[in-house]
Design a protein around this motif. Structure first.
Motif, short mmCIF file in Angstrom:
data_model
loop_
_atom_site.label_atom_id
_atom_site.label_comp_id
_atom_site.label_asym_id
_atom_site.label_seq_id
_atom_site.Cartn_x
_atom_site.Cartn_y
_atom_site.Cartn_z
N LEU A 63 -8.89 4.85 -0.54
CA LEU A 63 -10.35 4.77 -0.45
C LEU A 63 -10.97 4.53 -1.83
CD1 LEU A 63 -12.50 5.05 1.79
CD2 LEU A 63 -12.76 7.43 1.08
N ARG A 64 -10.43 5.20 -2.83
CA ARG A 64 -11.04 5.15 -4.17
C ARG A 64 -10.38 4.13 -5.09
NH1 ARG A 64 -11.10 11.79 -4.47
NH2 ARG A 64 -12.58 12.09 -2.76
N ASN A 65 -9.10 3.83 -4.84
CA ASN A 65 -8.35 2.85 -5.63
C ASN A 65 -8.58 3.05 -7.13
OD1 ASN A 65 -6.78 0.70 -6.39
ND2 ASN A 65 -8.17 -0.88 -5.65
N PRO A 66 -8.20 4.20 -7.66
CA PRO A 66 -8.48 4.49 -9.08
C PRO A 66 -7.78 3.54 -10.04
CG PRO A 66 -6.94 6.08 -8.17
CD PRO A 66 -7.45 5.28 -7.01
N GLY A 67 -6.65 2.96 -9.61
CA GLY A 67 -5.93 2.05 -10.50
C GLY A 67 -6.34 0.61 -10.35
N HIS A 68 -7.31 0.35 -9.43
CA HIS A 68 -7.78 -1.02 -9.17
C HIS A 68 -6.61 -1.97 -8.89
CE1 HIS A 68 -11.73 0.35 -10.44
NE2 HIS A 68 -11.19 0.82 -11.55
N VAL A 69 -5.71 -1.52 -8.03
CA VAL A 69 -4.53 -2.32 -7.72
C VAL A 69 -4.85 -3.35 -6.65
CG1 VAL A 69 -2.99 -0.43 -8.34
CG2 VAL A 69 -3.71 -0.70 -5.97
N PRO A 70 -4.08 -4.43 -6.57
CA PRO A 70 -4.32 -5.47 -5.56
C PRO A 70 -4.23 -4.92 -4.14
CG PRO A 70 -2.82 -6.27 -7.25
CD PRO A 70 -2.99 -4.80 -7.49
N GLU A 71 -4.95 -5.56 -3.24
CA GLU A 71 -5.03 -5.10 -1.85
C GLU A 71 -3.67 -5.00 -1.19
OE1 GLU A 71 -6.98 -3.90 1.68
OE2 GLU A 71 -7.73 -4.13 -0.38
N VAL A 72 -2.77 -5.91 -1.50
CA VAL A 72 -1.46 -5.91 -0.84
C VAL A 72 -0.70 -4.62 -1.14
CG1 VAL A 72 -0.31 -7.11 -2.76
CG2 VAL A 72 0.66 -7.23 -0.44
N TYR A 73 -0.85 -4.08 -2.35
CA TYR A 73 -0.19 -2.82 -2.69
C TYR A 73 -0.83 -1.65 -1.95
CZ TYR A 73 2.25 -5.27 -6.46
OH TYR A 73 3.04 -6.12 -7.17
N LEU A 74 -2.15 -1.70 -1.79
CA LEU A 74 -2.84 -0.64 -1.06
C LEU A 74 -2.39 -0.60 0.39
CD1 LEU A 74 -6.51 -0.82 -2.39
CD2 LEU A 74 -4.71 0.80 -3.02
N ILE A 75 -2.14 -1.77 0.97
CA ILE A 75 -1.68 -1.84 2.36
C ILE A 75 -0.34 -1.15 2.51
CG2 ILE A 75 -0.86 -3.41 4.16
CD1 ILE A 75 -3.03 -5.39 3.21
N HIS A 76 0.57 -1.41 1.57
CA HIS A 76 1.88 -0.78 1.63
C HIS A 76 1.80 0.72 1.36
CE1 HIS A 76 4.41 -4.29 2.25
NE2 HIS A 76 3.67 -4.95 1.38
N LEU A 77 0.93 1.12 0.44
CA LEU A 77 0.74 2.55 0.18
C LEU A 77 0.17 3.23 1.41
CD1 LEU A 77 0.79 4.95 -1.78
CD2 LEU A 77 -1.51 4.29 -2.52
N HIS A 78 -0.79 2.58 2.02
CA HIS A 78 -1.42 3.11 3.23
C HIS A 78 -0.38 3.32 4.33
CE1 HIS A 78 -4.65 3.73 6.13
NE2 HIS A 78 -4.05 2.88 6.94
N ALA A 79 0.51 2.35 4.50
CA ALA A 79 1.54 2.45 5.54
C ALA A 79 2.51 3.59 5.24
CB ALA A 79 2.30 1.12 5.63
N SER A 80 2.86 3.78 3.97
CA SER A 80 3.79 4.85 3.63
C SER A 80 3.14 6.23 3.80
CB SER A 80 4.31 4.67 2.19
OG SER A 80 3.26 4.75 1.25
N GLU A 89 -12.93 10.73 7.09
CA GLU A 89 -13.51 9.82 8.07
C GLU A 89 -12.84 8.45 8.04
OE1 GLU A 89 -15.71 10.29 10.43
OE2 GLU A 89 -16.02 12.41 9.95
N GLU A 90 -12.53 7.96 6.84
CA GLU A 90 -12.02 6.60 6.71
C GLU A 90 -10.50 6.50 6.82
OE1 GLU A 90 -13.87 3.89 6.50
OE2 GLU A 90 -15.72 5.08 6.58
N VAL A 91 -9.79 7.55 6.42
CA VAL A 91 -8.33 7.46 6.34
C VAL A 91 -7.62 8.42 7.29
CG1 VAL A 91 -6.33 7.63 4.80
CG2 VAL A 91 -8.50 6.75 3.92
N VAL A 92 -7.98 9.69 7.24
CA VAL A 92 -7.21 10.71 7.97
C VAL A 92 -7.57 10.77 9.45
CG1 VAL A 92 -6.62 13.16 8.07
CG2 VAL A 92 -6.96 12.05 5.85
N LYS A 93 -8.84 10.69 9.76
CA LYS A 93 -9.25 10.76 11.17
C LYS A 93 -8.59 9.67 12.02
CE LYS A 93 -13.34 11.08 14.14
NZ LYS A 93 -14.83 11.07 14.17
N PRO A 94 -8.52 8.41 11.55
CA PRO A 94 -7.79 7.40 12.33
C PRO A 94 -6.33 7.76 12.55
CG PRO A 94 -9.21 6.33 10.72
CD PRO A 94 -9.22 7.80 10.39
#
Length: 209
Positions: free
Chosen positions: A57-74, A108-113
């Motif tokens: 949600l916050r992306n403190p490291g400003h990493v590319p979206e593709v990495y966030l997708i993989h982090l989200h999945a893990s 609301e954005e991450v855990v509830k789903p």
């Protein structure tokens, strides 16, 4: 265990998203091998989940979206493992952590789903937080048994078990899945909606005081 201690330290402090993704996957693999953890390590697992859930949600490291997708999945897979193995303790943590104002957006954005993709765990009715950590609870389980038990409480087709004797997904939903095109970049719970009513019950368990 020095390896576990090093892994947990990495997951609690590292800011390299590739390292974090790898570390989470290692932790998910290790958990069924070390189910008899003490409270200290268990709370560390939960804190790691909380830290990484907010990362997307916050992306403190400003990493590319593709990495966030993989982090989200893990992190999503870690959620399933923790909920499957320690439901009473994990739901208690979620209730406490996400009742704080600064964590509401992440809930609301991450855990509830994520909560919308699990069944009501039987241990939430018959178990206790102490029983989940009792070594005698795990004596009857082999590693693969724990993985199967985690899968049984999942409503996600990628996580759910089709073990004989356990309620399966509706046929019309299975047909819908077969018609969907594969999308390797999609969220791990993009458009899955359960008709079982478990989400509402679990959500009420979570928010009750």
């Amino acid at each position: 265990n020095p390896l576990l201690i090093s892994l947990l330290k990495c997951l609690k402090t590292d800011t390299d998203v590739v390292v974090l993704i790898t570390g989470v996957l290692v932790l998910i693999t290790l958990l069924p091998m070390i189910p008899q953890v003490g409270k200290q390590h268990l709370y560390e697992f939960f804190d790691i989940f909380g830290r990484l859930a907010s990362w997307n949600l916050r992306n403190p490291g400003h990493v590319p979206e593709v990495y966030l997708i993989h982090l989200h999945a893990s992190v999503y897979s870690l959620f399933h493992r923790l909920y499957g193995m320690y439901p009473c303790n994990f739901v208690s943590y979620l209730r406490s952590h996400y009742s704080m104002k600064e964590n509401v957006d992440t809930f609301e954005e991450v855990v509830k789903p994520m909560l919308e993709h699990v069944r009501i765990h039987p241990e939430l009715v018959t178990g206790t937080k102490d029983h989940e950590l009792d070594p005698s609870r795990w004596k009857k389980f082999e590693i693969h048994d724990i993985v199967i038990e985690c899968a049984k409480v999942s409503l996600d087709p990628k996580e759910a078990s089709c073990e004989e004797g356990y309620a399966s997904m509706p046929e019309h939903f299975c047909a819908h899945l077969q018609q969907r095109p594969a999308d390797c970049t999609a969220s791990p719970f993009g458009d899955f909606h359960s008709s079982y009513g478990n989400t509402l019950i679990l959500y009420e368990l979570l928010i009750q005081t």
